[in-house]
Design an enzyme around this catalytic site. Structure first.
Site: not given
Length: 141
Positions: A3, A43, A51, A79, A85, A96, A106, A109, A120
């Site tokens: 991001k 999203y 959010f 993950r 998250t 993270r 964050n 993704h 995606e």
């Protein structure tokens, strides 16, 4: 996807290096500005949540690095490497856990299922933008 925050903080190489060192195989990569339309599609499951608007605003605020990685049990392993998250729940040693403080900022993704990954990938990449190449490291990780 990396991001805008990871690009602004100049962590792109470090994050990609961690994924490569884990043994993931990079098969798609591009830097791009995300349109509100693409962000909305990406999203879509969060549309209507409190959010959602901030999420779309953040991901469209600057360039992102869209990526496709391969590995056995790729989604599950990714993950774990990426971490929870919420940064307060992300373990040290995860991406993270090491680089995030705020959930709404964050830096990465990761798809949450094989089905999400397929959806995606099809949103972000054309088939000709993905490269399945012979990895001489197969079997070593």
């Amino acid at each position: 996807m990396l991001k805008p925050g990871v690009i602004n903080r100049r962590l792109v190489g470090e994050v990609i290096e961690r994924l490569e060192k884990k043994g993931f195989k990079l098969v798609g990569l591009k830097m791009m500005h995300v349109s509100e339309d693409l962000a909305g599609k990406h999203y879509a499951e969060h549309d209507g949540k409190p959010f959602y608007n901030d999420l779309v605003s953040y991901v469209t605020s600057g360039p992102v690095i869209a990526m496709v990685w391969q590995a056995d049990d790729c989604v599950t392993l990714m993950r774990k490497v990426v971490g929870a998250t919420k940064p307060t729940e992300a373990n040290p040693g995860t991406i993270r856990g090491d680089y995030c403080i705020h959930t709404d900022r964050n830096i990465i993704h990761a798809s949450d299922s094989d089905e999400s990954a397929e959806r995606e990938i099809n949103l972000w990449f054309k088939p000709e933008e993905l490269y399945d190449w012979a990895d001489c490291e197969d079997g070593w990780y």
